[in-house]
Design a protein around this motif. Structure first.
Motif, short mmCIF file in Angstrom:
data_model
loop_
_atom_site.label_atom_id
_atom_site.label_comp_id
_atom_site.label_asym_id
_atom_site.label_seq_id
_atom_site.Cartn_x
_atom_site.Cartn_y
_atom_site.Cartn_z
N GLY A 60 0.79 -1.23 0.00
CA GLY A 60 0.00 0.00 0.00
C GLY A 60 0.82 1.27 0.00
N ALA A 61 2.11 1.17 -0.30
CA ALA A 61 2.97 2.35 -0.28
C ALA A 61 2.53 3.36 -1.33
N SER A 62 2.63 4.64 -0.98
CA SER A 62 2.30 5.71 -1.92
C SER A 62 2.96 6.99 -1.44
N ILE A 63 3.00 7.98 -2.32
CA ILE A 63 3.59 9.26 -1.94
C ILE A 63 2.82 9.87 -0.77
N GLY A 64 1.50 9.83 -0.84
CA GLY A 64 0.70 10.40 0.24
C GLY A 64 0.93 9.72 1.57
N ARG A 65 1.06 8.40 1.53
CA ARG A 65 1.29 7.67 2.78
C ARG A 65 2.64 8.01 3.37
N GLU A 66 3.66 8.11 2.51
CA GLU A 66 4.99 8.48 3.02
C GLU A 66 4.97 9.89 3.61
N LEU A 67 4.36 10.83 2.89
CA LEU A 67 4.32 12.20 3.39
C LEU A 67 3.47 12.32 4.64
N GLY A 68 2.60 11.33 4.86
CA GLY A 68 1.79 11.34 6.07
C GLY A 68 2.62 11.30 7.33
N ALA A 69 3.88 10.85 7.23
CA ALA A 69 4.76 10.84 8.41
C ALA A 69 4.92 12.24 8.97
N PHE A 70 4.89 13.24 8.10
CA PHE A 70 5.10 14.61 8.56
C PHE A 70 3.87 15.20 9.24
N ARG A 71 2.77 14.44 9.27
CA ARG A 71 1.61 14.90 10.01
C ARG A 71 1.69 14.49 11.48
N ARG A 72 2.68 13.70 11.84
CA ARG A 72 2.83 13.23 13.21
C ARG A 72 3.75 14.16 13.98
N VAL A 73 3.25 14.68 15.07
CA VAL A 73 4.02 15.62 15.87
C VAL A 73 5.28 14.95 16.43
N HIS A 74 5.16 13.66 16.81
CA HIS A 74 6.31 13.00 17.41
C HIS A 74 7.44 12.81 16.41
N VAL A 75 7.13 12.74 15.11
CA VAL A 75 8.18 12.68 14.10
C VAL A 75 8.95 14.00 14.07
N TRP A 76 8.22 15.10 14.10
CA TRP A 76 8.87 16.41 14.11
C TRP A 76 9.70 16.61 15.38
N ILE A 77 9.20 16.11 16.50
CA ILE A 77 9.96 16.24 17.75
C ILE A 77 11.28 15.48 17.64
N ALA A 78 11.22 14.28 17.07
CA ALA A 78 12.45 13.49 16.91
C ALA A 78 13.42 14.19 15.96
N LEU A 79 12.91 14.77 14.87
CA LEU A 79 13.78 15.47 13.94
C LEU A 79 14.40 16.71 14.57
N LEU A 80 13.60 17.44 15.35
CA LEU A 80 14.15 18.61 16.05
C LEU A 80 15.18 18.19 17.09
N THR A 81 14.93 17.06 17.74
CA THR A 81 15.90 16.55 18.70
C THR A 81 17.23 16.27 18.02
N GLY A 82 17.18 15.64 16.84
CA GLY A 82 18.41 15.36 16.10
C GLY A 82 19.10 16.64 15.64
N THR A 83 18.32 17.59 15.16
CA THR A 83 18.91 18.84 14.68
C THR A 83 19.63 19.58 15.80
N VAL A 84 18.97 19.67 16.93
CA VAL A 84 19.55 20.40 18.07
C VAL A 84 20.66 19.58 18.74
N GLY A 85 20.37 18.29 18.99
CA GLY A 85 21.35 17.46 19.69
C GLY A 85 22.64 17.29 18.92
N PHE A 86 22.55 17.02 17.62
CA PHE A 86 23.75 16.89 16.81
C PHE A 86 24.41 18.23 16.54
N GLY A 87 23.64 19.31 16.63
CA GLY A 87 24.24 20.63 16.47
C GLY A 87 25.34 20.87 17.48
N GLY A 88 25.18 20.30 18.67
CA GLY A 88 26.21 20.43 19.70
C GLY A 88 27.51 19.78 19.29
#
Length: 405
Positions: free
Chosen positions: A205-233
């Protein structure tokens, strides 16, 4: 992940020609090549600038172009290629990698080189994201962290052997030879993946819409921000490690490449250890690695004026950053179980943003007259900020359920 998310096109067969270890090794070779081309440019910058008759700051646009390629390519390729069989996609990504490095080797001027570096960066994040998903699908669920860690070892080993050797080749025979050698690593990867990695179908059932649906999850954004900030150090310190070693710790210039190899050794150990710990708990490993990063960077700020302490702590920074990277990858894959490839690929976009942010903030404190060691205090603060992002996800049960282990 469910069994259907990384589903072999034919049932896994205990085929001696395609053991899991060989498949993971093939995927790690690609990581080795990508890590080599990413970091070798920094060591070859003076030779490239002289040959193309531009200043080093202008030549630095090549590094920026590569990072931009990673940021753009990771989510775009993962989404657009959602239905492409995984092994075929890995081969296509490595082919683009070979083309990009070949164009770099033959670039006649600065702007053609900048374009070639952008093209080379496009498959970077997508390759690691897809390779991580494939690796996790080849092993039982309780070993997927270790499988991802073994893929990431290639990136770590690049800092031990690939970057120094390619840099030396560039100094002896010209920088163009270095990129031709890296293109050769890509060819070896294509052959190894074709030979040892089993056919793996795209998710049901893979599709472009399903993949982009990951960005609708707040916890995905939190993890990405964690990586951006944490690795920034980490990048706030690593970007200025050479002048810190020579001007602050008083080490000779010839020792710098060896110390960078020690950093790569720490990354290798961290990739293996991080996978093992993430299998036990990605969330606890993520928290522990951020705490450890804050501690190690604080010690660096206080003691790196002595050579022994500087070398020991640089090894420790490399180790902790890879533990952090492994836990982030698993965390993202668990947080987006129906689009793990996009989530894992986007992690590398976040890390390249971390590179830019960390280097910039480190430069700000140095320009302010606070000295090279002050970059480590910046890093420690960023690690604490990463902990705050993780804490925010823990406080909201709805956000933590997808990653519960």
């Amino acid at each position: 992940m469910s069994a259907t998310e990384v589903r072999p096109a034919r049932p896994p067969v205990p085929n001696a020609r395609r053991p899991v270890g060989a498949a993971l090794f093939a995927l790690a070779i690609g990581g080795f090549g990508i890590g080599t081309t990413e970091f070798a440019t920094m060591g070859l910058l003076p030779q490239m600038a002289d040959d193309l008759r531009v200043s080093i700051p202008v030549m630095g646009h090549g590094i920026t172009a590569y990072a931009l390629g990673v940021v753009v390519g990771a989510p775009v390729i993962a989404a657009l290629a959602a239905r492409v069989p995984r092994r075929g996609l890995l081969l296509a990504l490595m082919l683009a990698f070979v083309v990009g490095n070949t164009l770099t080797a033959f670039a006649p001027g600065i702007w053609s080189l900048v374009g070639a570096r952008f093209l080379t960066g496009l498959p970077h994040g997508a390759y690691f994201g897809i390779a991580s998903v494939v690796a996790a699908g080849l092993v039982p669920p309780d070993r997927k962290g270790r499988a991802v860690g073994r893929v990431m070892v290639g990136l770590s080993v690049a800092n031990i052997g690939g970057v120094p050797l390619v840099t030396l080749a560039g100094q002896l025979f010209g920088w163009r030879v270095s990129y031709a050698l890296v293109a050769g690593i890509g060819v070896v990867t294509i052959l190894a993946v074709r030979r040892w990695v089993p056919p793996v179908a795209a998710a049901d059932g893979a599709s472009i819409g399903r993949e982009l649906g990951a960005f609708r999850r707040v916890h995905v954004w939190i993890a990405l921000l964690t990586g951006t900030v944490g690795f920034g150090g980490m990048f706030a310190v690593y970007s200025y490690v050479a002048p810190t070693l020579t001007d602050v710790a008083g080490m000779p210039a010839w020792a710098v490449p060896w110390v960078l190899a020690v950093f790569g050794l720490g990354m290798t150990v961290g990739a293996l250890l991080g996978g093992l710990l993430a299998d036990r708990s990605a969330l606890r490993t993520l928290i522990g690695s951020l705490v450890a990063m804050a501690v190690v960077l604080s010690l660096y700020a206080l003691t790196a004026s002595t050579p022994f302490a500087a070398v020991l702590l640089i090894f420790s920074i490399g180790l902790v950053c890879q533990v952090l990277g492994a836990s982030l990858t698993i965390r993202l894959m668990e947080a987006s179980p129906d689009a793990p490839a996009l989530a894992a690929s986007s992690n590398h976009s976040a890390l390249n943003l971390a590179n830019a942010i960390g280097a910039w903030l480190g430069g700000v404190v140095i320009a302010g007259g606070h000295g090279y060691l002050a970059t480590a205090w910046v890093g420690a603060v960023l690690s604490v900020a990463g902990l705050l992002f993780v804490g925010g996800s823990v406080l909201v049960p709805r956000l933590t359920r997808p990653a519960a282990r």
